[in-house]
Design a protein around this motif. Structure first.
Motif, PDB file in Angstrom:
ATOM      1  N   GLY A 187       7.179  -3.075  -0.191  1.00 43.87           N
ATOM      2  CA  GLY A 187       7.720  -3.976   0.825  1.00 43.87           C
ATOM      3  C   GLY A 187       6.998  -3.698   2.129  1.00 43.87           C
ATOM      4  O   GLY A 187       6.850  -2.550   2.527  1.00 43.87           O
ATOM      5  N   THR A 212      16.116 -11.170   1.588  1.00 42.95           N
ATOM      6  CA  THR A 212      14.784 -10.565   1.581  1.00 42.95           C
ATOM      7  C   THR A 212      14.322 -10.396   3.024  1.00 42.95           C
ATOM      8  O   THR A 212      14.212 -11.365   3.766  1.00 42.95           O
ATOM      9  N   ASN A 250       7.539  -8.733   0.271  1.00 46.23           N
ATOM     10  CA  ASN A 250       7.571  -7.923  -0.946  1.00 46.23           C
ATOM     11  C   ASN A 250       6.429  -8.288  -1.883  1.00 46.23           C
ATOM     12  O   ASN A 250       6.282  -9.445  -2.283  1.00 46.23           O
TER      13      ASN A 250
END
Ligand code: GTP
Ligand code: MG
Length: 215
Positions: A31, A79, A83
């Motif tokens: 990430g 999110t 990622n």
């Protein structure tokens, strides 16, 4: 000829390419919260962009045939990083934070927006942006703004209309028509639409084939 037709798998070779690429495992790589954290750019990279809650992470899970590779959630703003997922040793699939989510602290929203913009406008290995549009809601102003940005930097984007399992046929047809109209104005728009349902796995094979045939 119809502008922006719905993508179809046109030949067995293409289909096989899709099967073969996605028979390999998709794994979470990292990430990224800062542009300097981006991995090397030696792979074919595609990303999933779109409003919060439109189904980006779910679509990656569907592509991978895994339930919770990418974290998806009912809560918009799930999110929060860029990622990276590695597919075989040739591709990156990138799950982006959603935009248009107004309930996060302003500093956080501004930070994501800057990161997103820097990523989308500066990543040389980015071959295509899959821009997800909720098939119930159609193209919003905030999507338009992203399309304008991508036109400006000449990064090709392809529309994926999501959650078609939740849309009535007539509603879906209207939504497709409106999306086609909106796309007519955008030189960076890839001239085919994808229709997907991550829960019912509709359109996933076509998306896999599309990705596998990006060079
Ligand atoms: P952010 O990370 O917040 O930007 O959201 P996202 O775009 O990654 O959306 P996510 O995949 O987390 O999905 C949001 C919600 O929509 C979840 O509750 C999913 O289960 C649901 N969802 C996603 N795709 C589909 C679909 O194809 N059909 C249906 N019925 N629900 C879906
Ligand atoms: Mg997500």
């Amino acid at each position: 000829m119809l502008k922006f037709p719905i993508a179809q798998i046109l030949n067995e070779n293409d289909r096989q390419k899709g099967h073969s690429l996605f028979s390999k495992e998709i794994t979470f790589l990292k990430g990224v919260v800062d542009i300097v954290g981006l991995p090397n750019d030696k792979r074919i990279e595609i990303c999933f962009a779109g409003r919060s809650n439109v189904g980006k992470s779910s679509l990656i899970n569907a592509l991978a045939s895994k339930k919770s590779l990418a974290r998806s959630s009912n809560t918009p703003g799930r999110t929060q990083e860029i990622n990276y997922f590695a597919l075989s040793d040739t591709n990156y699939l990138v799950d982006l934070p959603g935009y248009g989510y107004a309930y996060a602290p302003i500093e956080k929203v501004e930070k994501w927006q800057k990161l997103l913009k820097d990523y989308l406008t500066g990543r040389v290995s980015l071959r295509r942006v899959f821009l997800l549009i909720d098939s119930r809601h159609g193209v919003k102003e905030i999507d338009e703004n992203l399309m304008l940005l991508l036109d400006k930097v000449a990064v090709t984007f392809q529309i994926v209309m999501t959650k078609i399992d939740k849309t009535k046929k007539s509603e879906l047809e209207q939504s497709i028509e409106k999306t086609r109209e909106a796309l007519g104005e955008h030189p960076a728009a890839f001239p085919e639409l994808l229709l997907t349902s991550s829960t019912k796995m509709n359109g996933i094979e076509t998306l896999r084939t599309t990705i596998a045939n990006i060079e």
